[in-house]
Design a protein around this motif. Structure first.
Motif, PDB file in Angstrom:
ATOM      1  N   ASP A 216      10.864   3.866 -10.558  1.00 39.38           N
ATOM      2  CA  ASP A 216      10.370   3.894  -9.178  1.00 39.38           C
ATOM      3  C   ASP A 216       8.832   3.894  -9.175  1.00 39.38           C
ATOM      4  OD1 ASP A 216       9.600   4.524  -6.586  1.00 39.38           O
ATOM      5  OD2 ASP A 216      11.183   5.998  -6.272  1.00 39.38           O
ATOM      6  N   PRO A 217       8.182   2.889  -8.551  1.00 42.98           N
ATOM      7  CA  PRO A 217       6.715   2.833  -8.531  1.00 42.98           C
ATOM      8  C   PRO A 217       6.071   4.085  -7.916  1.00 42.98           C
ATOM      9  CG  PRO A 217       7.660   0.771  -7.715  1.00 42.98           C
ATOM     10  CD  PRO A 217       8.789   1.747  -7.848  1.00 42.98           C
ATOM     11  N   LYS A 218       6.768   4.710  -6.959  1.00 41.43           N
ATOM     12  CA  LYS A 218       6.226   5.932  -6.330  1.00 41.43           C
ATOM     13  C   LYS A 218       6.161   7.082  -7.344  1.00 41.43           C
ATOM     14  CE  LYS A 218       7.789   4.827  -1.654  1.00 41.43           C
ATOM     15  NZ  LYS A 218       8.770   5.148  -0.590  1.00 41.43           N
ATOM     16  N   ILE A 219       7.170   7.158  -8.222  1.00 44.98           N
ATOM     17  CA  ILE A 219       7.186   8.198  -9.260  1.00 44.98           C
ATOM     18  C   ILE A 219       6.031   7.974 -10.240  1.00 44.98           C
ATOM     19  CG2 ILE A 219       8.500   9.199 -11.184  1.00 44.98           C
ATOM     20  CD1 ILE A 219       9.715   9.925  -8.512  1.00 44.98           C
ATOM     21  N   LEU A 220       5.731   6.716 -10.527  1.00 46.61           N
ATOM     22  CA  LEU A 220       4.614   6.387 -11.416  1.00 46.61           C
ATOM     23  C   LEU A 220       3.294   6.870 -10.808  1.00 46.61           C
ATOM     24  CD1 LEU A 220       3.343   5.034 -13.879  1.00 46.61           C
ATOM     25  CD2 LEU A 220       3.499   2.852 -12.687  1.00 46.61           C
ATOM     26  N   GLU A 221       3.105   6.597  -9.527  1.00 47.56           N
ATOM     27  CA  GLU A 221       1.867   7.032  -8.849  1.00 47.56           C
ATOM     28  C   GLU A 221       1.743   8.553  -8.854  1.00 47.56           C
ATOM     29  OE1 GLU A 221       0.611   5.326  -5.082  1.00 47.56           O
ATOM     30  OE2 GLU A 221       1.871   3.579  -5.483  1.00 47.56           O
ATOM     31  N   LYS A 222       2.825   9.225  -8.512  1.00 49.51           N
ATOM     32  CA  LYS A 222       2.809  10.698  -8.507  1.00 49.51           C
ATOM     33  C   LYS A 222       2.504  11.248  -9.898  1.00 49.51           C
ATOM     34  CE  LYS A 222       6.047  11.652  -4.720  1.00 49.51           C
ATOM     35  NZ  LYS A 222       7.256  12.410  -4.361  1.00 49.51           N
ATOM     36  N   SER A 223       3.084  10.609 -10.896  1.00 56.42           N
ATOM     37  CA  SER A 223       2.901  11.064 -12.279  1.00 56.42           C
ATOM     38  C   SER A 223       1.442  10.939 -12.713  1.00 56.42           C
ATOM     39  CB  SER A 223       3.798  10.257 -13.221  1.00 56.42           C
ATOM     40  OG  SER A 223       5.156  10.419 -12.869  1.00 56.42           O
ATOM     41  N   LEU A 224       0.772   9.877 -12.280  1.00 50.35           N
ATOM     42  CA  LEU A 224      -0.648   9.712 -12.595  1.00 50.35           C
ATOM     43  C   LEU A 224      -1.483  10.794 -11.911  1.00 50.35           C
ATOM     44  CD1 LEU A 224      -0.936   5.815 -12.366  1.00 50.35           C
ATOM     45  CD2 LEU A 224      -1.364   7.188 -14.420  1.00 50.35           C
TER      46      LEU A 224
END
Length: 334
Positions: A216-224
């Motif tokens: 999920d691209p949103k999870i990637l953003e949150k993870s950063l």
């Protein structure tokens, strides 16, 4: 010998149980009788054709990347192994084919099986073990006292990564479902987030490292965003980067494709003064031998959810595809 083959790239087509010629070990190879094979999501992705751009296999193809078994023949240049040795491996790209009774494996991709675990347990280790080693030790150089967020702690990589990160002295946070909280705690997780009821971004801050495994691209953003300045995110699911393309020797036009695919993630990471890296693990017998030592000393224990008989290989693949596996799934061949 019997083997499960991919006859065409397809989401719906099952692997076909076929009779094929027993492989012949070349000078730098050993012939292994396979006792058990680990099943990975990568096997399904190969079957669906998701890697055909980067790994252009010729079809028909015997599927499977992980195995444990016994050496039955050795090539003329083999120095490290002999007939009768119990071994395990995540076999090299373009050399896959562990859903079969025998396989010829390059000596460099092979390691002696840990003495204190079964063949089934050994077959569950190589891909997730090497992925974790190459992420935490080789790429991140994880140090004592650092904080790491390992996504999907109850999965194959997650269960191994928690144990290795704790051995390295890190503080470990992870996500899992309510049913698996006790499992990840027993493996050493310091902070467990029930992803169905909590948002990890509200709980985590100033982390040194994220092992990212959610598409999920949103999870990637949150993870950063949970990383501290100078922190790094190592993704196991992509998008692939030009560095990865160069590493495996892809042509210029595919390097361009990876540059386009990863540009957004790299841009966001740069804005936050963090680093985004993509890891596609490689076969490495010497690293697997170091993992053998950790298993034999009791530092890491294999976690197996289910063992399927060889004839039910397609059922094992379908079970892995549900995304609800605790640890690993294994096929018993011998």
């Amino acid at each position: 010998m019997k083997a499960f083959t991919i006859t065409k790239y397809s989401k719906k087509e099952k692997l076909q149980l076929t009779q094929v010629a027993e492989p012949i070990a070349k000078a730098n190879e050993v012939l292994v009788q396979i006792h058990a094979a680990g099943v990975n999501l990568l096997d399904s992705m190969i079957k669906r054709g998701e890697f055909k751009l980067f790994l252009p296999y010729k079809i028909p193809l015997i599927n499977g990347h992980d195995m444990a078994g016994t050496v039955v023949k050795v090539g003329s240049n083999i120095k490290k192994f002999k007939v009768g040795d119990e071994v395990y491996s995540r076999v090299g790209d373009y050399r896959i084919g562990t859903f079969a009774e025998y396989i010829a494996v390059n000596e460099a991709d092979l390691a002696l099986k840990p003495k204190n675990i079964t063949m089934d347990e050994a077959a569950s280790i190589p891909l997730v073990g090497l992925t974790t080693w190459q992420a935490l030790v080789e790429t991140a150089n994880l140090k004592k006292g650092q904080k790491v967020f390992i996504q999907a702690g109850s999965g194959g990589v997650g269960t191994f990564a928690i144990q290795l990160a704790k051995h390295l002295g890190a503080f470990v946070a992870t996500t899992t479902s309510t049913a698996n909280i006790n499992l990840v705690k027993s493996l050493g997780a310091d902070l467990v987030i029930d992803y169905k009821n909590e948002d990890f971004e509200t709980r985590l801050k100033d982390y040194d490292l994220v092992i990212h495994s959610n598409r999920d691209p949103k999870i990637l953003e949150k993870s950063l965003r949970i990383l501290k300045s100078g922190g790094q995110l190592i993704s196991l699911v992509g998008p692939p980067t030009p560095e990865f393309a160069a590493e495996i020797g892809l042509p210029w036009y595919l390097k361009l494709v990876t540059k386009l695919l990863s540009s957004s993630a790299k841009k966001k990471a740069k804005e936050l003064n963090t680093t985004f890296k993509f890891l596609f693990m490689r076969a490495e017998g010497s690293q697997l031998q170091q993992i053998t030592q950790l298993i034999e000393s009791g530092v890491i224990k294999p976690i197996i959810d289910k063992v399927f008989p060889f004839e039910q290989t397609n059922d094992a693949m379908a079970y892995v595809e549900t995304g609800r596996v605790k640890g690993k799934v294994v096929i018993k061949i011998k």
